[in-house]
Design an enzyme around this catalytic site. Structure first.
Site, PDB file in Angstrom:
ATOM      1  N   HIS A  97       7.288  25.706  93.566  1.00 33.96           N
ATOM      2  CA  HIS A  97       6.737  26.710  92.232  1.00 33.96           C
ATOM      3  C   HIS A  97       5.427  26.649  92.201  1.00 33.96           C
ATOM      4  O   HIS A  97       4.660  27.578  91.576  1.00 33.96           O
ATOM      5  CB  HIS A  97       7.574  26.150  90.980  1.00 33.96           C
ATOM      6  CG  HIS A  97       9.049  26.519  90.994  1.00 33.96           C
ATOM      7  ND1 HIS A  97       9.614  26.567  89.768  1.00 33.96           N
ATOM      8  CD2 HIS A  97       9.921  26.662  91.960  1.00 33.96           C
ATOM      9  CE1 HIS A  97      10.708  26.795  89.972  1.00 33.96           C
ATOM     10  NE2 HIS A  97      11.219  26.866  91.215  1.00 33.96           N
ATOM     11  N   HIS A 265      17.866  24.964  99.024  1.00 37.97           N
ATOM     12  CA  HIS A 265      18.907  24.772  98.582  1.00 37.97           C
ATOM     13  C   HIS A 265      20.031  23.694  99.126  1.00 37.97           C
ATOM     14  O   HIS A 265      20.990  23.373  98.799  1.00 37.97           O
ATOM     15  CB  HIS A 265      19.842  25.811  98.130  1.00 37.97           C
ATOM     16  CG  HIS A 265      19.151  26.685  96.982  1.00 37.97           C
ATOM     17  ND1 HIS A 265      19.810  27.896  96.580  1.00 37.97           N
ATOM     18  CD2 HIS A 265      18.116  26.672  96.394  1.00 37.97           C
ATOM     19  CE1 HIS A 265      18.768  28.582  95.857  1.00 37.97           C
ATOM     20  NE2 HIS A 265      17.799  27.570  95.577  1.00 37.97           N
TER      21      HIS A 265
END
Length: 727
Positions: A97, A265
């Site tokens: 992020h 993920h």
């Protein structure tokens, strides 16, 4: 009356020192704000004068800090317990992020400045709980101090997290310098509320390509796309289309996007095990006792499994602390149905799954839960292109791991600039095209001989100066791309840009390429030297003998070294310095000038003096006379400022962004101008600079300051000269 009396007795201006306070210019919202040119002023920097992080970081004990970060990953803290006793997924999310705000359109965002520490990014809904990740890193930052920036540490933590979970990364570079104040120049969208419907930033939300430039994220407060679906409504195909557009705006193709989705993920989990409304305010809105923490969860009870961030709850794979191929099997081999998380978020869960294939609870290994997929994950399954890539990856694990390693490296290093800026023992040997490689330039030639050949070539001052400017003006300090080094102005796509006047450019380059071949200098050096020749001639014509500083050694890039599609984003749509814009825009010309100046790293005084000099040198695009407030074009004089501030003239609007400067006595038209010209007389701060340069005793200062600012632009991308630039 009691409260009013207390306010009246307050020893400071009530509200003036908070965000709600009215700024002194807030009464006039249409006035341009020059703060973006000075937001990282030295006054905000707590480091000692002369501190050079890129030199300090070379002293870092690279082995020791890696060892400490490895130890941190499994050192679960009671105040913020780790999922399954491993902080790997948490640190990867923080690093992702941090880097993932980068967008190709203007090069802004990214992990290169450590801006995740500040508003608004620190308080974005998508960054919930990352305040805790950074605080977990504080003991390491404290220990290594000035030798490691927050910007480097956050990205390095993500790299080490992957290594600790069994993945071999592609490499790492240090060298990201921290900022000490929010980056207010970055436009994240016009919405006034978090997660406002994405329709607000699309021409048509059904057509992802209509998203407003330069944005990449689909909603205010998100890094990429909404994990629950477009505007929170699950539809994997529509979400896949948004994913494709968003990642393309981050310079990622379909294979890189698929690899990043899978690799991201394969480890970690989503958090939504509880009532999201119970969370306290984000860090920027939290109470002072929070000491920088936000999103306080009263129901956490010391259990990692009770955390709430995105609202989606669960892990993607059976073994979420191990980097393996489990994501492929989980996504592709199961049927999925739409469910609700405990926090009420939309998520996908398998219709049928063996108990032993379920991931265990993040706090209690005796409990197993269904794995989950977001709408973006399901997009990978149902979109034919992404599905084919995933199937190919599953057949060839080595190919997948290589693709992800390279994509992760690109994600976390894109805004660091060219490889010449990389620092540390883990810098990869391979040159990558997105690093904009440039071969080393020759310095073994005689500068004066080259300048003589340029002077004898019959080019005008405007042609020489404009060509050098057009080559250098592409530089973006946001991601260290562009600039004169490499002479990419002679390659596609730059040679065909309207702003570069292709016919004029081709004429000049033909001459320069012969001079380069005859002298041994690079074309890039000849282009910059041409600008020096033009400026020196113009200064001499104005009565000033000057020598424009020059540093040889630029190289000439080739087509094979140039990622032409990504360079399309560097095309100038307007250049106030040459009084040109491609077409009329909603944004005012003077605002576009500020944006260009900020990307180039210019201060407001530097911007001002360059405008004044460029006008009198005759560098206007297409040879227009707008703003050429002089009868001595081609002379480096301060005439632009003298005549702009002379009350013998009046100003009249005669069209869209077109004005006439008239003699007050005769009402005869003297000159024409644009908003970019007249703003230097109308804006109080810019006028104060213009008046300095208009003074009778500052003609020499004007020439000296112009040359200094010009040299800064020409050398902006000479990262081998960083020490010289700092001096």
């Amino acid at each position: 009356m009691g409260d009013q009396q207390n306010i009246g007795k307050c020893p400071v201006m009530h509200g003036a020192n908070s965000a709600s306070g009215q700024s002194v210019t807030g009464w006039w919202p249409e006035s341009i704000n020059l703060d973006i040119l000075h937001q990282h002023d030295n006054k905000t920097n707590p480091m000692d004068e002369g501190f050079e992080y890129r030199e300090e970081v070379r002293k870092l004990d690279f082995v020791a800090i890696n060892r400490d970060l490895h130890a941190l990953m499994t050192d679960s803290q009671e105040w913020w317990p780790a999922d399954w006793g491993h902080y790997g997924g948490f640190m990867i999310r923080m690093a992702w992020h941090s880097a993932g705000t980068y967008r190709l359109a203007d090069g802004r965002g990214g992990g290169g400045t450590g801006n995740q520490r500040f508003a608004p990014i620190a308080s974005w809904p998508d960054n919930a709980s990352l305040d805790k990740a950074r605080r977990l890193l504080w003991p390491i930052k404290k220990k290594y101090g000035n030798k490691i920036s927050w910007a480097d540490l956050m990205i390095l933590a993500g790299n080490i997290a992957y290594e600790s979970m069994g993945f071999k990364t592609f490499g790492f570079s240090f060298g990201r310098e921290d900022i000490w104040h929010p980056e207010k120049d970055i436009y994240w969208g016009a919405e006034k509320e978090w997660l406002a419907p994405s329709d607000e930033r699309y021409g048509d939300v059904e057509k992802p390509e209509t998203m407003q430039n330069p944005l990449a994220a689909v909603q205010m407060g998100l890094i990429y796309v909404n994990p629950e679906g477009v505007n929170g409504q699950p539809d994997p195909l529509k979400t896949a289309a948004q994913v494709r557009e968003t990642f393309a705006r981050m310079a990622m193709d379909d294979e890189e996007t698929a690899a990043l989705t899978v690799g991201g993920h394969t480890v970690g989990k989503c958090h939504g095990n509880g009532d999201a409304s119970a969370l306290s305010a984000e860090p920027e809105g939290a109470d002072i006792v929070g000491q920088g923490f936000g999103w306080d969860n009263p129901n956490m009870q010391g259990r990692a499994s009770n955390a709430i961030t995105s609202g989606i709850e669960g892990a993607w794979t059976t073994h979420p602390t191990k980097f393996d191929m489990g994501y492929f099997d989980m996504l592709l081999d199961h049927e999925w149905e739409l469910k609700k998380s405990p926090a009420g978020a939309n998520q996908w869960e398998p219709v049928d799954i063996k108990e032993e294939d379920k991931p265990v609870d993040a706090s209690d290994p005796s409990i197993r839960h269904n794995p989950i997929m977001t709408d973006a994950d399901m997009g990978m399954k149902v979109d034919p292109t992404y599905r084919k890539i995933l199937e190919d990856f599953r057949k060839d694990p080595e190919r997948f791991q290589d693709a992800f390693a390279r994509a992760w490296f690109k994600l976390t290093h894109r805004d660091l600039g060219p490889k010449s800026r990389y620092i540390g023992p883990d810098v990869p040997d391979e040159d990558l095209i997105w690093q904009d490689p440039i071969p080393a330039g020759n310095t073994d030639y005689i500068e004066e001989v080259v300048k003589e050949k340029i002077a004898e070539a019959g080019l005008s001052i405007g042609e020489m100066v404009s060509t050098a400017w057009d080559s250098a003006r592409t530089f973006r300090g946001s991601d260290m791309r562009g600039g004169a080094n490499g002479a990419r102005i002679r390659l596609a796509p730059q040679k065909d840009w309207e702003g570069n006047e292709p016919d004029r450019l081709a004429k000049v380059l033909k001459i320069y390429e012969k001079i380069a071949a005859d002298s041994g200098a690079s074309v890039a050096d000849v282009i910059v030297l041409g600008g020096s020749v033009g400026i020196e001639q113009a200064a001499k014509a104005a009565g000033h003998d000057i020598l424009v500083p020059f540093a040889p050694g630029r190289g000439d890039a080739s087509d094979e070294m140039t990622d032409a599609p990504s360079f399309e984003y560097l095309e100038p749509l307007a250049d106030g310095f040459r009084n040109w814009q491609k077409k009329d825009y909603v944004v005012k010309p003077e605002e576009m000038l500020l944006d260009r100046a900020q990307l180039m790293g210019l201060t407001a005084p530097e911007m001002t003096v360059l405008i004044g000099g460029m006008r009198v040198l005759g560098t206007n695009h297409g040879g227009t006379k707008h703003g050429v407030f002089t009868d001595r074009e081609g002379h480096l004089t301060n005439d632009f400022f003298v005549n702009l501030t002379d009350m013998a003239y009046s100003w009249k609007s005669v069209g869209e962004n077109l004005y006439e400067v008239r003699d007050r006595k005769t009402d005869q038209k003297k000159w024409t101008a644009t908003r970019v010209d007249l703003v230097f007389g109308s804006h109080s701060i810019l006028r104060s600079y213009a008046e300095v340069y208009a003074q009778d005793d500052n003609q020499e200062k004007f020439v000296r300051d112009f040359v200094k600012a010009w040299t800064k632009v020409m050398n902006a991308d000479r990262f081998d000269l960083e020490k010289l630039q700092a001096a």
